[in-house]
Design a protein around this motif. Sequence first.
Motif, PDB file in Angstrom:
ATOM      1  N   VAL A  70       0.970  -1.223  -0.182  1.00 51.34           N
ATOM      2  CA  VAL A  70       0.141  -0.003  -0.036  1.00 51.34           C
ATOM      3  C   VAL A  70       1.131   1.191   0.190  1.00 51.34           C
ATOM      4  CG1 VAL A  70      -1.617   1.435   1.434  1.00 51.34           C
ATOM      5  CG2 VAL A  70      -1.946  -1.184   1.108  1.00 51.34           C
ATOM      6  N   LEU A  71       1.658   1.393   0.713  1.00 54.24           N
ATOM      7  CA  LEU A  71       2.841   2.317   1.043  1.00 54.24           C
ATOM      8  C   LEU A  71       3.364   2.771  -0.362  1.00 54.24           C
ATOM      9  CD1 LEU A  71       4.293   1.896   4.430  1.00 54.24           C
ATOM     10  CD2 LEU A  71       2.463   3.643   3.844  1.00 54.24           C
ATOM     11  N   ALA A  72       3.948   1.466  -1.165  1.00 53.67           N
ATOM     12  CA  ALA A  72       4.834   1.540  -2.057  1.00 53.67           C
ATOM     13  C   ALA A  72       3.912   2.215  -3.356  1.00 53.67           C
ATOM     14  CB  ALA A  72       5.283   0.452  -2.551  1.00 53.67           C
ATOM     15  N   LEU A  73       2.408   1.880  -3.654  1.00 54.24           N
ATOM     16  CA  LEU A  73       1.782   2.511  -4.606  1.00 54.24           C
ATOM     17  C   LEU A  73       1.519   3.803  -4.216  1.00 54.24           C
ATOM     18  CD1 LEU A  73      -1.228  -0.215  -4.601  1.00 54.24           C
ATOM     19  CD2 LEU A  73       0.392   0.456  -6.440  1.00 54.24           C
ATOM     20  N   ILE A  74       1.268   4.341  -2.947  1.00 58.66           N
ATOM     21  CA  ILE A  74       1.087   5.720  -2.884  1.00 58.66           C
ATOM     22  C   ILE A  74       2.478   6.615  -3.199  1.00 58.66           C
ATOM     23  CG2 ILE A  74       0.561   7.467  -0.877  1.00 58.66           C
ATOM     24  CD1 ILE A  74      -1.331   5.277   0.192  1.00 58.66           C
ATOM     25  N   HIS A 282     -12.301   5.231   8.670  1.00 59.56           N
ATOM     26  CA  HIS A 282     -11.008   5.097   8.994  1.00 59.56           C
ATOM     27  C   HIS A 282     -10.232   3.900   8.304  1.00 59.56           C
ATOM     28  CE1 HIS A 282     -12.097   8.522  11.456  1.00 59.56           C
ATOM     29  NE2 HIS A 282     -12.811   7.710  12.263  1.00 59.56           N
ATOM     30  N   PHE A 283     -10.596   3.074   7.403  1.00 61.79           N
ATOM     31  CA  PHE A 283     -10.115   2.174   6.855  1.00 61.79           C
ATOM     32  C   PHE A 283      -8.832   2.493   6.210  1.00 61.79           C
ATOM     33  CE2 PHE A 283     -11.320   4.325   3.041  1.00 61.79           C
ATOM     34  CZ  PHE A 283     -10.428   3.573   1.893  1.00 61.79           C
ATOM     35  N   SER A 284      -8.434   3.535   6.078  1.00 60.36           N
ATOM     36  CA  SER A 284      -7.267   4.217   5.522  1.00 60.36           C
ATOM     37  C   SER A 284      -6.146   3.986   6.457  1.00 60.36           C
ATOM     38  CB  SER A 284      -7.323   5.333   4.717  1.00 60.36           C
ATOM     39  OG  SER A 284      -7.513   6.366   5.707  1.00 60.36           O
ATOM     40  N   SER A 285      -6.483   4.029   7.684  1.00 63.49           N
ATOM     41  CA  SER A 285      -5.490   3.820   8.716  1.00 63.49           C
ATOM     42  C   SER A 285      -4.272   4.969   8.640  1.00 63.49           C
ATOM     43  CB  SER A 285      -4.917   2.377   8.793  1.00 63.49           C
ATOM     44  OG  SER A 285      -5.931   1.449   8.892  1.00 63.49           O
ATOM     45  N   GLY A 286      -4.401   5.980   8.000  1.00 62.61           N
ATOM     46  CA  GLY A 286      -3.185   6.760   7.699  1.00 62.61           C
ATOM     47  C   GLY A 286      -2.435   6.265   6.818  1.00 62.61           C
ATOM     48  N   TYR A 287      -2.420   5.432   5.833  1.00 64.32           N
ATOM     49  CA  TYR A 287      -1.718   4.994   4.883  1.00 64.32           C
ATOM     50  C   TYR A 287      -1.144   6.212   3.978  1.00 64.32           C
ATOM     51  CZ  TYR A 287      -1.700  -0.181   5.848  1.00 64.32           C
ATOM     52  OH  TYR A 287      -1.426  -1.335   6.457  1.00 64.32           O
ATOM     53  N   GLY A 288      -2.325   6.821   3.669  1.00 60.11           N
ATOM     54  CA  GLY A 288      -1.964   8.101   2.625  1.00 60.11           C
ATOM     55  C   GLY A 288      -0.968   9.064   3.142  1.00 60.11           C
ATOM     56  N   PHE A 289      -1.040   9.469   4.566  1.00 68.50           N
ATOM     57  CA  PHE A 289       0.192  10.132   5.069  1.00 68.50           C
ATOM     58  C   PHE A 289       1.410   9.576   5.072  1.00 68.50           C
ATOM     59  CE2 PHE A 289      -3.652  11.918   6.793  1.00 68.50           C
ATOM     60  CZ  PHE A 289      -3.870  13.155   6.176  1.00 68.50           C
ATOM     61  N   THR A 290       1.457   8.235   5.413  1.00 65.82           N
ATOM     62  CA  THR A 290       2.679   7.502   5.740  1.00 65.82           C
ATOM     63  C   THR A 290       3.183   7.395   4.400  1.00 65.82           C
ATOM     64  OG1 THR A 290       1.778   6.372   7.510  1.00 65.82           O
ATOM     65  CG2 THR A 290       3.735   5.518   6.580  1.00 65.82           C
ATOM     66  N   GLY A 291       2.435   7.086   3.368  1.00 65.47           N
ATOM     67  CA  GLY A 291       3.195   6.864   1.831  1.00 65.47           C
ATOM     68  C   GLY A 291       3.718   8.286   1.422  1.00 65.47           C
ATOM     69  N   LEU A 292       3.136   9.401   1.957  1.00 66.22           N
ATOM     70  CA  LEU A 292       3.661  10.802   1.763  1.00 66.22           C
ATOM     71  C   LEU A 292       5.154  10.690   2.103  1.00 66.22           C
ATOM     72  CD1 LEU A 292       3.699  13.764   0.780  1.00 66.22           C
ATOM     73  CD2 LEU A 292       2.665  14.138   2.997  1.00 66.22           C
ATOM     74  N   VAL A 293       5.325  10.206   3.272  1.00 62.46           N
ATOM     75  CA  VAL A 293       6.590  10.274   3.998  1.00 62.46           C
ATOM     76  C   VAL A 293       7.592   9.287   3.106  1.00 62.46           C
ATOM     77  CG1 VAL A 293       7.911   9.587   6.031  1.00 62.46           C
ATOM     78  CG2 VAL A 293       5.747  10.742   6.433  1.00 62.46           C
ATOM     79  N   VAL A 294       7.113   8.106   2.740  1.00 67.74           N
ATOM     80  CA  VAL A 294       7.966   7.214   2.131  1.00 67.74           C
ATOM     81  C   VAL A 294       8.565   7.961   0.820  1.00 67.74           C
ATOM     82  CG1 VAL A 294       7.955   5.141   0.689  1.00 67.74           C
ATOM     83  CG2 VAL A 294       6.941   5.148   3.002  1.00 67.74           C
ATOM     84  N   GLY A 295       7.523   8.827   0.008  1.00 73.47           N
ATOM     85  CA  GLY A 295       7.787   9.339  -1.332  1.00 73.47           C
ATOM     86  C   GLY A 295       8.773  10.330  -0.794  1.00 73.47           C
ATOM     87  N   LEU A 296       8.652  11.238   0.273  1.00 70.75           N
ATOM     88  CA  LEU A 296       9.426  12.317   0.547  1.00 70.75           C
ATOM     89  C   LEU A 296      11.103  11.782   0.711  1.00 70.75           C
ATOM     90  CD1 LEU A 296       7.428  14.486   2.714  1.00 70.75           C
ATOM     91  CD2 LEU A 296       8.177  15.142   0.599  1.00 70.75           C
ATOM     92  N   LEU A 297      11.031  10.542   1.600  1.00 68.80           N
ATOM     93  CA  LEU A 297      12.344   9.948   1.674  1.00 68.80           C
ATOM     94  C   LEU A 297      12.973   9.590   0.555  1.00 68.80           C
ATOM     95  CD1 LEU A 297      11.557   8.401   5.237  1.00 68.80           C
ATOM     96  CD2 LEU A 297      12.830  10.567   4.965  1.00 68.80           C
ATOM     97  N   ALA A 298      12.075   8.809  -0.370  1.00 71.86           N
ATOM     98  CA  ALA A 298      12.877   8.108  -1.464  1.00 71.86           C
ATOM     99  C   ALA A 298      13.235   9.222  -2.570  1.00 71.86           C
ATOM    100  CB  ALA A 298      11.664   7.332  -2.318  1.00 71.86           C
ATOM    101  N   ARG A 299      12.783  10.327  -2.526  1.00 72.38           N
ATOM    102  CA  ARG A 299      13.345  11.584  -3.604  1.00 72.38           C
ATOM    103  C   ARG A 299      13.427  11.246  -4.846  1.00 72.38           C
ATOM    104  NH1 ARG A 299      15.746  15.523  -0.558  1.00 72.38           N
ATOM    105  NH2 ARG A 299      16.959  16.028  -2.193  1.00 72.38           N
TER     106      ARG A 299
END
Length: 359
Positions: A70-74, A282-299
């Motif tokens: 899920v995080l990788a897709l976002i 709340h089915f998303s469990s905050g994945y959208g915001f965590t995925g944003l963090v992953v994207g920012l770190l991956a640069r």
Amino acid sequence: MTLSLAPPRLLARLRHPLSLAAVAALLATGVGAVLVTAAGSDPATAWAALDEGMFGSSYAVGSSLNSAAVLALIAAGFSVAHRAGLVNVGGEGQLCAGGLAAAATGLALPADVPAAIGVPTALIAGFVAGAAWALVAAVLKTRRGTSEVITTLLLNFVGAGAVSVAVHEEGLLRQPVTSSETLPQSEALPPGVRLPLIAGIESPATAIVIVAVVAVVVTGVVLRFTGVGLRLKSVGHSPSASARLGLPVSRLQESGLGVAGGLAGLAGACLVATAPYVLAEHFSSGYGFTGLVVGLLARGSLVAVAAVSLLLGFLTSGGINLQLAAGVPASSVQIVQSVLVLLIAAAMLWSNRGTGSGS
């Protein structure tokens, strides 16, 4: 001469991504040990519980892989928008839109729909809904100059609100109310709309893992080796110069943000099509915001997207078992994850500054 060259070589080694990641992990582990001790738990017991939650069973590994997918897709979608010079902070809202569309589509299909039709239909509906959600912000950006950071952020709350309304209203997607204990959620999706398991009945890993791998690989190839990726990169570097070269800047920006939203919507559709196969608040469990963090770190690096997604996915699963088996508060795990993210981000900033100064 050798002595004078030693410090720069040592500094270069310290700035290597693997060295930075190792140091960040060690420091975050130290913070975790302090928190575990403060909570009155034995660090050895806590470490064993964390390891058990991450790798102790096929169920643990499968849950971790689903979360990482899920995080990788976002994050892959974030990388596409970032390549076009846009910052997509609306992954949570786009994920909600995709999950809502997938649930509505899946429940509208016949109960005996075959999986070969039901699963792709629901996933496509999720992708389209997420893309449409992001295009609202994209059009406002290209036609009115409105900051996509503000619009995508605000649309997160609208998306979460839409899901809440849908699962609370019987005229929409709420399951029939038979008693006061009936939960505000949709009915379960038909079997033909559920993602299949990929590792047997003992593991919850589903086809979302395959979907995420394909999405990350295709995104990486397109961004790095195709003309589309080159044009997106050009627009990201300088929209005005790209326009002078004849590139359709607005269309490229809209497409970049649209694909980002589509991948987040696809992630939401996959969440709904995974056990318990319902759309709930709340089915998303905050994945959208965590995925944003992953994207920012991956640069922008899709390899980094996969690596960071796996790291946070396994930490999430391990943290759940840490709370259950060792009595460590869930907030402690969240603190360790946040410290790890901050350390990696700070290390990357230091590394980039050092490289720039050296050049």
